[in-house]
Write a protein that holds these residues in place. Sequence first.
Motif, PDB file in Angstrom:
ATOM      1  N   LYS A   1       0.833  -1.201   0.000  1.00 34.57           N
ATOM      2  CA  LYS A   1       0.000   0.000   0.000  1.00 34.57           C
ATOM      3  C   LYS A   1       0.869   1.253   0.000  1.00 34.57           C
ATOM      4  N   MET A   2       1.937   1.227   0.781  1.00 32.77           N
ATOM      5  CA  MET A   2       2.841   2.373   0.838  1.00 32.77           C
ATOM      6  C   MET A   2       3.528   2.597  -0.507  1.00 32.77           C
ATOM      7  N   ASN A   3       3.945   1.518  -1.149  1.00 28.66           N
ATOM      8  CA  ASN A   3       4.588   1.626  -2.457  1.00 28.66           C
ATOM      9  C   ASN A   3       3.631   2.181  -3.512  1.00 28.66           C
ATOM     10  N   LEU A   4       2.388   1.722  -3.481  1.00 33.12           N
ATOM     11  CA  LEU A   4       1.390   2.211  -4.421  1.00 33.12           C
ATOM     12  C   LEU A   4       1.135   3.701  -4.216  1.00 33.12           C
ATOM     13  N   CYS A   5       1.028   4.084  -2.964  1.00 33.87           N
ATOM     14  CA  CYS A   5       0.814   5.492  -2.620  1.00 33.87           C
ATOM     15  C   CYS A   5       1.982   6.347  -3.097  1.00 33.87           C
ATOM     16  N   SER A   6       3.192   5.863  -2.905  1.00 36.53           N
ATOM     17  CA  SER A   6       4.392   6.585  -3.338  1.00 36.53           C
ATOM     18  C   SER A   6       4.403   6.753  -4.854  1.00 36.53           C
ATOM     19  N   ALA A   7       4.044   5.685  -5.566  1.00 34.56           N
ATOM     20  CA  ALA A   7       4.064   5.725  -7.026  1.00 34.56           C
ATOM     21  C   ALA A   7       2.994   6.653  -7.584  1.00 34.56           C
ATOM     22  N   LYS A   8       1.821   6.651  -6.969  1.00 29.76           N
ATOM     23  CA  LYS A   8       0.706   7.450  -7.471  1.00 29.76           C
ATOM     24  C   LYS A   8       0.856   8.936  -7.166  1.00 29.76           C
ATOM     25  N   ILE A   9       1.226   9.265  -5.924  1.00 30.75           N
ATOM     26  CA  ILE A   9       1.292  10.675  -5.513  1.00 30.75           C
ATOM     27  C   ILE A   9       2.661  11.278  -5.779  1.00 30.75           C
ATOM     28  N   GLY A  10       3.710  10.441  -5.672  1.00 29.63           N
ATOM     29  CA  GLY A  10       5.055  10.946  -5.896  1.00 29.63           C
ATOM     30  C   GLY A  10       5.810  11.287  -4.630  1.00 29.63           C
ATOM     31  N   VAL A  11       5.260  10.912  -3.469  1.00 26.06           N
ATOM     32  CA  VAL A  11       5.944  11.146  -2.190  1.00 26.06           C
ATOM     33  C   VAL A  11       6.876   9.974  -1.910  1.00 26.06           C
ATOM     34  N   PRO A  12       8.133  10.238  -1.525  1.00 28.50           N
ATOM     35  CA  PRO A  12       9.067   9.142  -1.248  1.00 28.50           C
ATOM     36  C   PRO A  12       8.548   8.199  -0.162  1.00 28.50           C
ATOM     37  N   LEU A  13       8.919   6.951  -0.254  1.00 29.34           N
ATOM     38  CA  LEU A  13       8.484   5.946   0.707  1.00 29.34           C
ATOM     39  C   LEU A  13       8.880   6.329   2.135  1.00 29.34           C
ATOM     40  N   THR A  14      10.013   7.011   2.266  1.00 27.33           N
ATOM     41  CA  THR A  14      10.494   7.411   3.593  1.00 27.33           C
ATOM     42  C   THR A  14       9.633   8.496   4.227  1.00 27.33           C
ATOM     43  N   ASP A  15       8.758   9.126   3.420  1.00 24.93           N
ATOM     44  CA  ASP A  15       7.885  10.189   3.938  1.00 24.93           C
ATOM     45  C   ASP A  15       6.429   9.739   4.022  1.00 24.93           C
ATOM     46  N   ILE A  16       6.221   8.424   4.060  1.00 28.52           N
ATOM     47  CA  ILE A  16       4.888   7.857   4.233  1.00 28.52           C
ATOM     48  C   ILE A  16       4.846   7.143   5.579  1.00 28.52           C
ATOM     49  N   PHE A  17       3.917   7.555   6.437  1.00 30.67           N
ATOM     50  CA  PHE A  17       3.880   7.038   7.803  1.00 30.67           C
ATOM     51  C   PHE A  17       2.526   6.373   8.089  1.00 30.67           C
ATOM     52  N   PRO A  18       2.516   5.039   8.201  1.00 28.82           N
ATOM     53  CA  PRO A  18       1.274   4.335   8.530  1.00 28.82           C
ATOM     54  C   PRO A  18       0.949   4.473  10.019  1.00 28.82           C
ATOM     55  N   VAL A  19      -0.308   4.789  10.316  1.00 28.64           N
ATOM     56  CA  VAL A  19      -0.742   4.940  11.706  1.00 28.64           C
ATOM     57  C   VAL A  19      -2.145   4.360  11.869  1.00 28.64           C
ATOM     58  N   LYS A  20      -2.552   4.256  13.107  1.00 30.09           N
ATOM     59  CA  LYS A  20      -3.942   3.910  13.419  1.00 30.09           C
ATOM     60  C   LYS A  20      -4.537   5.055  14.224  1.00 30.09           C
ATOM     61  N   ASN A  21      -5.619   5.625  13.735  1.00 26.37           N
ATOM     62  CA  ASN A  21      -6.325   6.656  14.487  1.00 26.37           C
ATOM     63  C   ASN A  21      -7.171   6.026  15.585  1.00 26.37           C
ATOM     64  N   TYR A  22      -7.479   6.826  16.603  1.00 24.33           N
ATOM     65  CA  TYR A  22      -8.466   6.375  17.582  1.00 24.33           C
ATOM     66  C   TYR A  22      -9.850   6.473  16.948  1.00 24.33           C
ATOM     67  N   HIS A  23     -10.610   5.406  17.092  1.00 24.03           N
ATOM     68  CA  HIS A  23     -11.920   5.370  16.446  1.00 24.03           C
ATOM     69  C   HIS A  23     -12.996   4.850  17.401  1.00 24.03           C
ATOM     70  N   GLU A  24     -12.830   3.612  17.845  1.00 26.02           N
ATOM     71  CA  GLU A  24     -13.820   3.013  18.751  1.00 26.02           C
ATOM     72  C   GLU A  24     -13.287   2.883  20.176  1.00 26.02           C
ATOM     73  N   GLU A  25     -12.013   3.175  20.377  1.00 26.55           N
ATOM     74  CA  GLU A  25     -11.408   2.994  21.697  1.00 26.55           C
ATOM     75  C   GLU A  25     -11.984   4.000  22.709  1.00 26.55           C
ATOM     76  N   ILE A  26     -12.037   3.602  23.975  1.00 27.75           N
ATOM     77  CA  ILE A  26     -12.485   4.516  25.024  1.00 27.75           C
ATOM     78  C   ILE A  26     -11.308   4.984  25.878  1.00 27.75           C
ATOM     79  N   ASP A  27     -10.166   4.334  25.724  1.00 26.91           N
ATOM     80  CA  ASP A  27      -8.938   4.735  26.414  1.00 26.91           C
ATOM     81  C   ASP A  27      -7.784   4.725  25.420  1.00 26.91           C
TER      82      ASP A  27
END
Length: 294
Positions: free
Chosen positions: A243-269
Amino acid sequence: MESSKSKSAPVYTSTTYTPPPNPELDKPLTGKFNWDQKEALKKKLEDFTLGNPDVKKINILVAGQIGAGKSSFINSIDSAFQGRICCRALVNPSAGGRSFTENLKGFTIRSGKKSLPFVFKDTMGLEADQLAGSQIEDIISAVLGHVKDGYEFKEKRTIYFKDEHFNMNPTLSDQASCLVYVVAADTVQFTDDKLVVKLKCIRERISAEGIPQVVIMTKVDEACPLVKQDLRNIYTSKKIYEKMNLCSAKIGVPLTDIFPVKNYHEEIDTEDDIDFLLLKALEQIVQIAKMKWK
């Protein structure tokens, strides 16, 4: 008396068993990754200094596709510092494919009662249709500091110099120090070329102004069962790497500047592993942004 028909013996055929492909990379993308340094990372960000007397804060403009989690990312960063789930940037998961954010609004990040020099600017979501969602020129104007907080994004026209929210002479502190694209990992196929064109156009115009850009990839747990099982698999997951490689290829942002994270969504703590990824991404963002002012 036995039957005259003899029972035939079962016939076994020799087949070669092919094991399923390994869903993990041979080695993590980041090399050695210390998940137990959340507090040290948090302290480092709390003590962050800008290094330029003309810049009072680091403005981080957040843009991206509708539903990717732009506002949720801001709230999640806030939550990581506050130690509780925060929702200052309003979100609406049932917005029906439309952007819930309509006005440009800045959110100063705090740790306890201390205000940190990081301000996240939330924007209206991008859509593939040319006249839908936030407009390219508005995003670019906001990055360059020409748009004041409170400006209402409009789908069919952009800000102009007579608008009350237009800033004719922006200072360095008005400009964005970094543009963050938020992309959802579970929908990163970029099947709609029109959205890609919008993202590339913004990237080209902002790059010409020397503004650094990064990608925050959200919803990693929804894109990969391995990560959903254990967030610490995020940098060994082949699926997330693809997914990161595809994103880099499509948008043009280097792989080193792509940061995968998880947002808080259903968590209560808040959770340490979620916090660590968010804080690590912010550390990289502010370090990249700081380089602009040197």
